[in-house]
Design a protein around this motif. Structure first.
Motif, PDB file in Angstrom:
ATOM      1  N   GLY A 129      -2.760  -0.763  -4.479  1.00  0.00           N
ATOM      2  CA  GLY A 129      -3.014  -1.314  -5.812  1.00  0.00           C
ATOM      3  C   GLY A 129      -3.759  -0.336  -6.697  1.00  0.00           C
ATOM      4  O   GLY A 129      -4.395   0.607  -6.209  1.00  0.00           O
ATOM      5  N   THR A 201      -4.824  -5.326  -4.183  1.00  0.00           N
ATOM      6  CA  THR A 201      -3.850  -6.077  -4.983  1.00  0.00           C
ATOM      7  C   THR A 201      -4.220  -7.557  -4.891  1.00  0.00           C
ATOM      8  O   THR A 201      -5.089  -7.943  -4.109  1.00  0.00           O
ATOM      9  CB  THR A 201      -2.409  -5.902  -4.443  1.00  0.00           C
ATOM     10  N   PRO A 211       0.495  -7.536   1.237  1.00  0.00           N
ATOM     11  CA  PRO A 211       0.951  -6.326   0.541  1.00  0.00           C
ATOM     12  C   PRO A 211       1.733  -5.373   1.441  1.00  0.00           C
ATOM     13  O   PRO A 211       2.398  -4.463   0.955  1.00  0.00           O
ATOM     14  CB  PRO A 211      -0.350  -5.680   0.073  1.00  0.00           C
TER      15      PRO A 211
END
Length: 284
Positions: A129, A201, A211
């Protein structure tokens, strides 16, 4: 708690914010350290942000915390920025230093303080992220002397992330490696060379998604962290624990970023052990 003519205010400013647990954390700290302060949650419209910041001086407040969507929008109203706030381009804590308003970002420091027996200096980190929390973790890792950092983002975020990483490289002389999160083979290779794997994230907040594919293997030395704390144990953390790795959620980051802000405002150490106990009972 005694409220009198000497009581000073602090607040968290965001929209929405009524759900925030920051008032619980900071008011517990004011009480435990016998500091004459009160901490509130202010749900403020964007049009009222400049006036809200002006009120920090007007009412001689300790300062404010900021959450979405004001961490970047607040910057033009401040007098100074700390190094990490400048590099991240976002502020989560404003300190009133005798009328001078200084913006800090304590998220990255809070994150690294929350990791059990781990120093990022000289280590390798894989970060999933590139949003606000990821930027604060990434920047703090660079400032704290990380050896190597790999960032994985979705293909739709690649260009935006590349621009930010280039700006960081110019400012810090540190080159971050950028990869596509969908490239599972490279992700597996990089994780095997890492000391720390971080999910920054929002994938996992639904209690179902992750993720990374859960058929990836983790080497035993990797510490795994998720910035999410609700649910208390995400699918990502369950996957890490099932392989025997140490895995931590984001509740510690929330507590320790608050402790950093509290210290900046009051000069006192927040009694984190005591508050941690109450937080885990509340959220587990």
């Amino acid at each position: 708690m005694k409220i009198d003519g000497y009581t000073r205010l602090a607040a968290v400013v965001a929209n929405p914010i009524k759900h925030s647990i920051s008032p619980f954390i900071h008011n517990s700290a004011f009480q435990a350290t016998e500091t004459n302060g009160v901490y509130l949650a202010w749900e403020v419209k964007a049009t009222d942000l400049s006036e809200t910041v002006a009120n920090i001086r007007r009412y001689r407040m300790f300062g404010i915390n900021l959450s979405m969507p004001y961490k970047e929008q607040v910057i033009p109203y401040l007098d100074q920025l700390s190094e990490e706030a400048r590099l991240i381009g976002a502020v989560n804590t404003v300190v009133n230093q005798e009328g001078t308003l200084i913006g800090y970002n304590t998220d990255g420091k809070g994150f690294f303080k929350s990791l059990p027996s781990f120093e990022i200096s000289g280590k390798r980190m894989t970060l999933l992220g590139a949003g606000g929390a990821a930027k604060s973790i990434l920047t703090q890792a660079i400032l704290d002397g990380a050896d190597q950092i790999s960032v994985f983002v979705r293909s739709s975020s690649m260009e935006k992330t590349r621009i930010y990483l280039e700006k960081l490289r110019v400012e810090t002389d540190f080159k971050v490696d950028l990869y596509d999160l969908e490239n599972v083979q490279i992700l597996q290779e990089i994780i095997h060379q890492s000391d720390l794997l971080v999910n920054a994230t929002s994938l996992g907040m639904d209690g179902k998604s992750s993720p990374v594919p859960t058929n990836l293997n983790l080497p035993p030395q990797v510490l795994v962290a998720d910035i999410i704390y609700q649910p208390f144990e995400t699918v990502f953390l369950q996957w890490a624990k099932s392989q025997g790795n140490v895995a931590v959620n984001g509740l510690g980051m929330l507590l320790y970023q608050a402790a950093e802000a509290f210290k900046l405002w009051t000069g006192k150490d927040m009694p984190t052990d005591e508050i941690w106990q109450s937080l885990t009972e509340k959220y587990h």
